[in-house]
Design a protein around this motif. Structure first.
Motif, PDB file in Angstrom:
ATOM      1  N   GLY A   1      -4.783  41.444  67.699  1.00  0.00           N
ATOM      2  CA  GLY A   1      -6.129  41.506  68.640  1.00  0.00           C
ATOM      3  C   GLY A   1      -7.117  42.493  68.393  1.00  0.00           C
ATOM      4  N   TYR A   2      -6.780  43.468  67.342  1.00  0.00           N
ATOM      5  CA  TYR A   2      -7.673  44.530  67.347  1.00  0.00           C
ATOM      6  C   TYR A   2      -9.205  43.947  66.665  1.00  0.00           C
ATOM      7  CZ  TYR A   2      -7.972  44.572  61.975  1.00  0.00           C
ATOM      8  OH  TYR A   2      -8.031  44.425  60.625  1.00  0.00           O
ATOM      9  N   VAL A   3      -9.213  42.960  65.894  1.00  0.00           N
ATOM     10  CA  VAL A   3     -10.643  42.412  65.635  1.00  0.00           C
ATOM     11  C   VAL A   3     -11.255  41.904  66.727  1.00  0.00           C
ATOM     12  CG1 VAL A   3     -11.711  40.577  64.167  1.00  0.00           C
ATOM     13  CG2 VAL A   3      -9.770  42.067  63.110  1.00  0.00           C
ATOM     14  N   ILE A   4     -10.694  41.315  67.467  1.00  0.00           N
ATOM     15  CA  ILE A   4     -11.274  40.720  68.598  1.00  0.00           C
ATOM     16  C   ILE A   4     -11.532  41.989  69.860  1.00  0.00           C
ATOM     17  CG2 ILE A   4     -11.322  38.932  70.598  1.00  0.00           C
ATOM     18  CD1 ILE A   4     -10.894  38.046  67.910  1.00  0.00           C
ATOM     19  N   GLU A   5     -11.013  42.810  69.807  1.00  0.00           N
ATOM     20  CA  GLU A   5     -11.232  44.000  70.738  1.00  0.00           C
ATOM     21  C   GLU A   5     -12.128  44.897  70.289  1.00  0.00           C
ATOM     22  OE1 GLU A   5     -11.282  48.049  71.945  1.00  0.00           O
ATOM     23  OE2 GLU A   5     -10.725  47.389  70.052  1.00  0.00           O
ATOM     24  N   LYS A   6     -12.369  44.815  68.902  1.00  0.00           N
ATOM     25  CA  LYS A   6     -13.405  45.735  68.478  1.00  0.00           C
ATOM     26  C   LYS A   6     -14.962  44.723  68.495  1.00  0.00           C
ATOM     27  CE  LYS A   6     -15.145  48.103  64.327  1.00  0.00           C
ATOM     28  NZ  LYS A   6     -14.946  48.551  62.978  1.00  0.00           N
ATOM     29  N   PHE A   7     -14.598  43.593  68.195  1.00  0.00           N
ATOM     30  CA  PHE A   7     -15.838  42.901  68.321  1.00  0.00           C
ATOM     31  C   PHE A   7     -16.433  42.707  69.697  1.00  0.00           C
ATOM     32  CE2 PHE A   7     -18.239  38.492  68.679  1.00  0.00           C
ATOM     33  CZ  PHE A   7     -18.917  38.647  67.530  1.00  0.00           C
ATOM     34  N   GLN A   8     -15.416  42.544  70.674  1.00  0.00           N
ATOM     35  CA  GLN A   8     -16.170  42.339  72.150  1.00  0.00           C
ATOM     36  C   GLN A   8     -16.669  43.584  72.608  1.00  0.00           C
ATOM     37  OE1 GLN A   8     -14.439  43.653  75.124  1.00  0.00           O
ATOM     38  NE2 GLN A   8     -12.933  44.213  74.369  1.00  0.00           N
ATOM     39  N   ARG A   9     -16.325  44.825  72.157  1.00  0.00           N
ATOM     40  CA  ARG A   9     -16.628  45.898  72.439  1.00  0.00           C
ATOM     41  C   ARG A   9     -18.242  46.338  71.809  1.00  0.00           C
ATOM     42  NH1 ARG A   9     -15.123  50.356  69.916  1.00  0.00           N
ATOM     43  NH2 ARG A   9     -13.235  49.350  69.162  1.00  0.00           N
ATOM     44  N   SER A  10     -18.454  45.948  70.482  1.00  0.00           N
ATOM     45  CA  SER A  10     -19.719  46.561  69.888  1.00  0.00           C
ATOM     46  C   SER A  10     -20.710  45.079  69.459  1.00  0.00           C
ATOM     47  CB  SER A  10     -19.044  46.905  68.557  1.00  0.00           C
ATOM     48  OG  SER A  10     -18.379  45.851  67.581  1.00  0.00           O
ATOM     49  N   PHE A  11     -20.197  43.945  69.836  1.00  0.00           N
ATOM     50  CA  PHE A  11     -21.477  42.669  69.481  1.00  0.00           C
ATOM     51  C   PHE A  11     -22.768  42.791  70.112  1.00  0.00           C
ATOM     52  CE2 PHE A  11     -19.953  41.088  73.361  1.00  0.00           C
ATOM     53  CZ  PHE A  11     -20.879  40.115  74.056  1.00  0.00           C
ATOM     54  N   LYS A  12     -22.680  43.717  71.212  1.00  0.00           N
ATOM     55  CA  LYS A  12     -23.864  43.812  71.870  1.00  0.00           C
ATOM     56  C   LYS A  12     -25.064  44.770  71.330  1.00  0.00           C
ATOM     57  CE  LYS A  12     -24.791  41.584  75.693  1.00  0.00           C
ATOM     58  NZ  LYS A  12     -26.159  40.812  75.836  1.00  0.00           N
ATOM     59  N   PHE A  13     -24.480  45.601  70.283  1.00  0.00           N
ATOM     60  CA  PHE A  13     -25.278  46.332  69.545  1.00  0.00           C
ATOM     61  C   PHE A  13     -26.398  45.491  68.912  1.00  0.00           C
ATOM     62  CE2 PHE A  13     -23.873  50.783  68.523  1.00  0.00           C
ATOM     63  CZ  PHE A  13     -22.976  50.658  69.734  1.00  0.00           C
ATOM     64  N   GLN A  14     -26.070  44.362  68.333  1.00  0.00           N
ATOM     65  CA  GLN A  14     -26.940  43.295  67.702  1.00  0.00           C
ATOM     66  C   GLN A  14     -28.115  42.861  68.617  1.00  0.00           C
ATOM     67  OE1 GLN A  14     -26.389  43.849  64.601  1.00  0.00           O
ATOM     68  NE2 GLN A  14     -25.799  41.786  63.802  1.00  0.00           N
ATOM     69  N   ALA A  15     -27.934  42.758  69.940  1.00  0.00           N
ATOM     70  CA  ALA A  15     -28.746  42.375  70.652  1.00  0.00           C
ATOM     71  C   ALA A  15     -29.560  43.394  71.309  1.00  0.00           C
ATOM     72  CB  ALA A  15     -27.908  41.731  72.120  1.00  0.00           C
ATOM     73  N   ILE A  16     -29.364  44.515  70.990  1.00  0.00           N
ATOM     74  CA  ILE A  16     -30.494  45.372  71.281  1.00  0.00           C
ATOM     75  C   ILE A  16     -31.019  46.266  70.106  1.00  0.00           C
ATOM     76  CG2 ILE A  16     -30.429  47.880  72.249  1.00  0.00           C
ATOM     77  CD1 ILE A  16     -28.069  47.155  73.742  1.00  0.00           C
ATOM     78  N   LEU A  17     -30.371  46.621  69.080  1.00  0.00           N
ATOM     79  CA  LEU A  17     -31.254  47.262  67.768  1.00  0.00           C
ATOM     80  C   LEU A  17     -31.770  45.975  67.263  1.00  0.00           C
ATOM     81  CD1 LEU A  17     -27.772  49.202  66.530  1.00  0.00           C
ATOM     82  CD2 LEU A  17     -29.572  49.959  68.105  1.00  0.00           C
ATOM     83  N   GLY A  18     -33.014  46.701  66.496  1.00  0.00           N
ATOM     84  CA  GLY A  18     -33.893  45.960  65.935  1.00  0.00           C
ATOM     85  C   GLY A  18     -34.867  44.714  66.809  1.00  0.00           C
ATOM     86  N   GLY A  19     -34.592  45.116  68.036  1.00  0.00           N
ATOM     87  CA  GLY A  19     -35.535  44.207  69.016  1.00  0.00           C
ATOM     88  C   GLY A  19     -34.550  43.403  69.907  1.00  0.00           C
ATOM     89  N   SER A  20     -34.725  43.810  71.365  1.00  0.00           N
ATOM     90  CA  SER A  20     -33.782  42.948  72.280  1.00  0.00           C
ATOM     91  C   SER A  20     -34.112  41.309  72.225  1.00  0.00           C
ATOM     92  CB  SER A  20     -34.343  43.555  73.358  1.00  0.00           C
ATOM     93  OG  SER A  20     -35.218  43.240  74.088  1.00  0.00           O
ATOM     94  N   GLU A  21     -33.186  40.731  72.496  1.00  0.00           N
ATOM     95  CA  GLU A  21     -33.344  39.240  72.887  1.00  0.00           C
ATOM     96  C   GLU A  21     -34.423  38.824  73.368  1.00  0.00           C
ATOM     97  OE1 GLU A  21     -29.645  38.053  74.619  1.00  0.00           O
ATOM     98  OE2 GLU A  21     -28.349  38.229  72.902  1.00  0.00           O
ATOM     99  N   GLU A  22     -34.687  39.381  74.593  1.00  0.00           N
ATOM    100  CA  GLU A  22     -36.072  38.992  75.139  1.00  0.00           C
ATOM    101  C   GLU A  22     -37.238  39.310  74.346  1.00  0.00           C
ATOM    102  OE1 GLU A  22     -32.698  39.905  77.987  1.00  0.00           O
ATOM    103  OE2 GLU A  22     -33.827  41.028  76.503  1.00  0.00           O
TER     104      GLU A  22
END
Length: 223
Positions: free
Chosen positions: A181-202
């Motif tokens: 489960g370590y890959v899933i745990e790391k992903f669900q903990r860090s995937f939001k970085f992409q939604a903030i860095l480089g410009g937020s989703e909105e």
């Protein structure tokens, strides 16, 4: 920012006088991100430390955004694909009530939803990448800034679906930092970085539509 030239980009060196200090800020991802609180106090910067042209600091900062966002989509969707792969392996080998988890229709639906989202995004990415390879940087910034922003928005939305479904498929294993489960745990903990860095989703979604509005301003429509 200077009174004469406006925004400028400067290289401020650490010279031991305390004019430039950084204090690391802990994030949910990794110290490798280099996130820090930067303090600049009475720093003297020599003229030769000017980066680029005076007054073009803001434009120089913005110039890299399209390529930065493209790279973020590449890495972000690759991580989503890796999580999908882990979910498939887990569903095939994990047994519940004597049957593999993948025999449950709801699990197959979640896998299909993830696969469709990842592959659709990858197709969009390949299309834009081909166009970028055939264009000059100037043309990319003029014609593809909106589509690249829209692609980044889509990538983070896909990652949200992938993270949510992966956690449901793995169950308790999705919050363990070791084992399968370590890959899933790391992903669900860090995937939001992409939604903030480089410009937020909105911001990305709004920018893409404003670019489309500008391009369509002179196009007549049959009513």
């Amino acid at each position: 920012r200077t009174e004469k030239h406006g925004p400028v980009m400067l290289l401020i060196e650490r010279d031991g006088d305390g004019a430039l200090t950084t204090d690391p800020i802990k994030t949910s991802y990794s110290p490798a991100a280099g996130t820090a609180y930067v303090s600049i106090t009475n720093a003297r910067v020599p003229r030769e430390n000017l980066v680029g042209k005076a007054g073009m600091g803001f434009h120089q900062t913005m110039a890299n955004f399209n390529f930065e966002r493209w790279a973020m989509v590449c890495t972000g969707n690759r991580h989503s694909r890796m999580v999908l792969e882990e979910c498939m392996k887990w569903a095939l080998q994990r047994k519940v009530f004597g049957k593999p988890l993948i025999q449950q229709a709801v699990i197959r639906f979640k896998l299909a939803e993830m696969a469709a989202a990842v592959e659709t995004l990858h197709s969009m990415l390949e299309d834009l990448t081909y166009q970028m390879c055939k264009m000059t940087p100037k043309d990319i910034n003029r014609h593809l800034a909106g589509p690249i922003a829209l692609l980044k928005y889509k990538q983070t939305r896909v990652a949200t679906v992938v993270s949510d479904n992966a956690c449901q498929i793995f169950g308790g294993r999705a919050i363990t930092g070791s084992g399968m489960g370590y890959v899933i745990e790391k992903f669900q903990r860090s995937f939001k970085f992409q939604a903030i860095l480089g410009g937020s989703e909105e911001i990305m979604a709004d920018f893409a539509i404003r670019q489309a509005m500008r391009n369509a301003a002179g196009v007549s429509a049959r009513l």
